[in-house]
Design a protein around this motif. Structure first.
Motif, PDB file in Angstrom:
ATOM      1  N   GLU A   1       0.676  -1.130  -0.058  1.00 14.32           N
ATOM      2  CA  GLU A   1       0.031  -0.011  -0.179  1.00 14.32           C
ATOM      3  C   GLU A   1       0.813   1.370   0.045  1.00 14.32           C
ATOM      4  O   GLU A   1       0.249   2.361  -0.350  1.00 14.32           O
ATOM      5  CB  GLU A   1      -0.902   0.046   1.255  1.00 14.32           C
ATOM      6  CG  GLU A   1      -2.079  -1.087   1.159  1.00 14.32           C
ATOM      7  CD  GLU A   1      -2.919  -1.101   2.580  1.00 14.32           C
ATOM      8  OE1 GLU A   1      -2.367  -0.160   3.289  1.00 14.32           O
ATOM      9  OE2 GLU A   1      -3.578  -2.085   2.713  1.00 14.32           O
ATOM     10  N   VAL A   2       2.075   1.199   0.240  1.00 11.87           N
ATOM     11  CA  VAL A   2       2.929   2.260   0.356  1.00 11.87           C
ATOM     12  C   VAL A   2       3.000   2.935  -1.052  1.00 11.87           C
ATOM     13  O   VAL A   2       3.253   3.945  -1.351  1.00 11.87           O
ATOM     14  CB  VAL A   2       4.193   1.965   1.048  1.00 11.87           C
ATOM     15  CG1 VAL A   2       5.295   2.993   0.845  1.00 11.87           C
ATOM     16  CG2 VAL A   2       3.982   1.619   2.574  1.00 11.87           C
ATOM     17  N   SER A   3       3.350   2.092  -1.990  1.00 12.29           N
ATOM     18  CA  SER A   3       3.484   2.780  -3.223  1.00 12.29           C
ATOM     19  C   SER A   3       2.213   2.455  -4.249  1.00 12.29           C
ATOM     20  O   SER A   3       1.233   1.692  -4.025  1.00 12.29           O
ATOM     21  CB  SER A   3       4.462   1.666  -3.987  1.00 12.29           C
ATOM     22  OG  SER A   3       4.769   2.087  -5.596  1.00 12.29           O
ATOM     23  N   ASP A   4       2.134   3.335  -5.154  1.00 11.97           N
ATOM     24  CA  ASP A   4       1.085   3.244  -6.173  1.00 11.97           C
ATOM     25  C   ASP A   4       1.450   2.686  -7.510  1.00 11.97           C
ATOM     26  O   ASP A   4       0.508   2.313  -8.391  1.00 11.97           O
ATOM     27  CB  ASP A   4       0.477   4.852  -6.615  1.00 11.97           C
ATOM     28  CG  ASP A   4       0.010   5.548  -5.515  1.00 11.97           C
ATOM     29  OD1 ASP A   4      -0.745   4.909  -4.692  1.00 11.97           O
ATOM     30  OD2 ASP A   4       0.245   6.677  -5.500  1.00 11.97           O
TER      31      ASP A   4
ATOM     32  N   ASP B   1       7.499  -5.431  -2.784  1.00 15.36           N
ATOM     33  CA  ASP B   1       7.767  -5.273  -1.545  1.00 15.36           C
ATOM     34  C   ASP B   1       6.871  -6.134  -0.808  1.00 15.36           C
ATOM     35  O   ASP B   1       7.407  -6.676   0.317  1.00 15.36           O
ATOM     36  CB  ASP B   1       7.192  -3.819  -0.975  1.00 15.36           C
ATOM     37  CG  ASP B   1       8.159  -2.557  -1.381  1.00 15.36           C
ATOM     38  OD1 ASP B   1       9.376  -2.968  -1.832  1.00 15.36           O
ATOM     39  OD2 ASP B   1       7.815  -1.548  -1.408  1.00 15.36           O
ATOM     40  N   THR B   2       5.770  -6.626  -1.349  1.00 21.16           N
ATOM     41  CA  THR B   2       4.956  -7.840  -0.932  1.00 21.16           C
ATOM     42  C   THR B   2       5.694  -9.081  -0.553  1.00 21.16           C
ATOM     43  O   THR B   2       5.734  -9.856   0.198  1.00 21.16           O
ATOM     44  CB  THR B   2       3.621  -7.857  -1.408  1.00 21.16           C
ATOM     45  OG1 THR B   2       2.857  -6.611  -1.327  1.00 21.16           O
ATOM     46  CG2 THR B   2       2.870  -9.024  -0.730  1.00 21.16           C
ATOM     47  N   ALA B   3       6.207  -9.399  -1.618  1.00 23.12           N
ATOM     48  CA  ALA B   3       6.886 -10.439  -1.958  1.00 23.12           C
ATOM     49  C   ALA B   3       8.307 -10.479  -0.935  1.00 23.12           C
ATOM     50  O   ALA B   3       8.704 -11.583  -0.268  1.00 23.12           O
ATOM     51  CB  ALA B   3       7.466 -10.785  -3.330  1.00 23.12           C
ATOM     52  N   LEU B   4       9.013  -9.456  -0.960  1.00 23.44           N
ATOM     53  CA  LEU B   4      10.031  -9.510   0.087  1.00 23.44           C
ATOM     54  C   LEU B   4       9.674  -9.347   1.486  1.00 23.44           C
ATOM     55  O   LEU B   4      10.280 -10.324   2.026  1.00 23.44           O
ATOM     56  CB  LEU B   4      10.898  -8.034  -0.085  1.00 23.44           C
ATOM     57  CG  LEU B   4      11.849  -7.696   0.637  1.00 23.44           C
ATOM     58  CD1 LEU B   4      12.995  -8.607   0.476  1.00 23.44           C
ATOM     59  CD2 LEU B   4      12.531  -6.414   0.619  1.00 23.44           C
TER      60      LEU B   4
ATOM     61  N   LYS C   1      13.072   2.197   4.436  1.00 30.29           N
ATOM     62  CA  LYS C   1      12.359   3.356   4.252  1.00 30.29           C
ATOM     63  C   LYS C   1      10.717   3.096   3.701  1.00 30.29           C
ATOM     64  O   LYS C   1       9.898   3.645   4.420  1.00 30.29           O
ATOM     65  CB  LYS C   1      12.619   4.185   2.981  1.00 30.29           C
ATOM     66  CG  LYS C   1      11.973   5.455   2.976  1.00 30.29           C
ATOM     67  CD  LYS C   1      12.489   6.216   1.519  1.00 30.29           C
ATOM     68  CE  LYS C   1      11.716   7.601   1.696  1.00 30.29           C
ATOM     69  NZ  LYS C   1      12.511   8.289   0.283  1.00 30.29           N
ATOM     70  N   SER C   2      10.511   1.922   3.044  1.00 30.52           N
ATOM     71  CA  SER C   2       9.240   1.636   2.842  1.00 30.52           C
ATOM     72  C   SER C   2       8.450   1.325   3.939  1.00 30.52           C
ATOM     73  O   SER C   2       7.538   1.351   4.379  1.00 30.52           O
ATOM     74  CB  SER C   2       9.195   0.497   1.760  1.00 30.52           C
ATOM     75  OG  SER C   2       9.806   0.858   0.426  1.00 30.52           O
TER      76      SER C   2
END
Length: 318
Positions: free
Chosen positions: A147-150, A158-161, A246-247
């Protein structure tokens, strides 16, 4: 001062009080060593506390000769009193350091050695317990960090990480060092081979959800070469840990998560939650890649601490 009494003898006379030398030492720290004002004040306060203990312990204000006669038991008694006052090992170690510095000054300027101090062990600072997240917070990070990014690709990355971090207990450096050919994808039960600290390889099972999230990311950044980085940054190079941190920092602030919600906290959460579900400590050691079981045993203290916290909050007689 009498003309027939050498100044050096006067400075080192046995009757000289330790307090007079303490004041001279603080002046020396300020004028000769150029120590910061706060350092001088702290050292002075720590040493005053030690001399106060000796006054009570010896029944009179200590002289420099009294210092020379101190035994290791005297110093340990002082440290024990500080421990009884609930001072931490780190604080007691700092106070002992100030005393040692003063005694070196006494030996150098007055020729009085306090041999016993060399036999006193410095209190070892206790490592802080790993700070795990709640199951709800850890799951929220793993599944909602996108949700942090569009940007769809960054959401998938990021979800996978973070699903991989929480699902496998990886260090952020271990996850970001993975190559495309190591991506754990659906359709396979093969474990993940992770290169940990000291170049040691360990085998880690991968959750189906982590494989699913990985497949979504891989589909958006297909790489023909198996040795290409698995997680890419905006410029197509291996993702920097600072960007991932940061994310998560942005996500935790947007969602009111605690400040200790970091990538490494997901590794702590992985171990703590497994232990709470009855996992074997040796198995957790292997999954985390700890060389020593004593390192893994710290998580049992976390589990006990959390249990006691729940008891204190919940029990009507607590």
């Amino acid at each position: 001062m009498s003309a027939d009494i050498p100044a050096t003898y006067t400075a080192a006379r046995p009757a000289a009080t330790a307090e007079v030398s303490r004041q001279a030492w603080l002046v020396w720290l300020t004028s000769e060593r150029r120590a910061a004002r706060l350092t001088v004040e702290t050292y002075g306060r720590d040493l005053a506390g030690f001399l106060g203990f000796l006054t009570r312990h010896l029944g009179a204000e200590p002289t420099l000769a009294d210092l020379a006669r101190l035994t290791p038991a005297d110093f340990r008694g002082w440290l024990a009193e500080a421990a009884a006052d609930n001072l931490s090992n780190a604080t007691r170690a700092k106070k002992l350091s100030a005393v040692k510095s003063f005694l070196r000054y006494v030996e150098r300027d007055h020729g009085i050695a306090v041999a016993a101090i060399g036999l006193v062990a410095t209190p070892r600072a206790r490592k802080p317990l790993p700070r795990a997240l709640t199951v709800i917070d850890a799951r929220a990070i793993a599944t909602e960090i996108g949700e942090v990014s569009d940007v769809a690709a960054l959401q998938a990355r990021d979800t996978a990480l973070f699903t991989l971090l929480y699902g496998c207990g990886l260090r952020i450096s271990e996850a970001l060092s993975l190559d495309r050919g190591q991506a754990p994808l659906p359709g396979s039960d093969a474990p993940l081979r992770v290169m940990g600290k000291g170049g040691k390889t360990r085998i880690v099972p991968v959750l189906p959800l982590a494989r699913e999230m990985m497949a979504r990311w891989v589909a958006l950044h297909w790489q023909p070469a198996g040795d290409a980085p698995l997680f890419l940054g905006a410029r197509g190079k291996r993702l920097d840990a600072a960007i991932a941190q940061k994310s998560l920092r942005t996500f935790r602030r947007q969602n009111g998560l605690p400040e200790h919600a970091t990538p490494h906290a997901l590794r702590h959460s992985f171990a703590t939650h497994l232990l709470a579900q009855g996992a074997d400590l040796r198995a957790i050691q292997d999954l985390l890649g700890h060389a020593s079981l004593s390192t893994t045993q710290r998580y049992t203290e976390v589990d006990t601490a959390q249990l006691m916290a729940v008891w204190r909050r919940s029990h009507p007689r607590a």
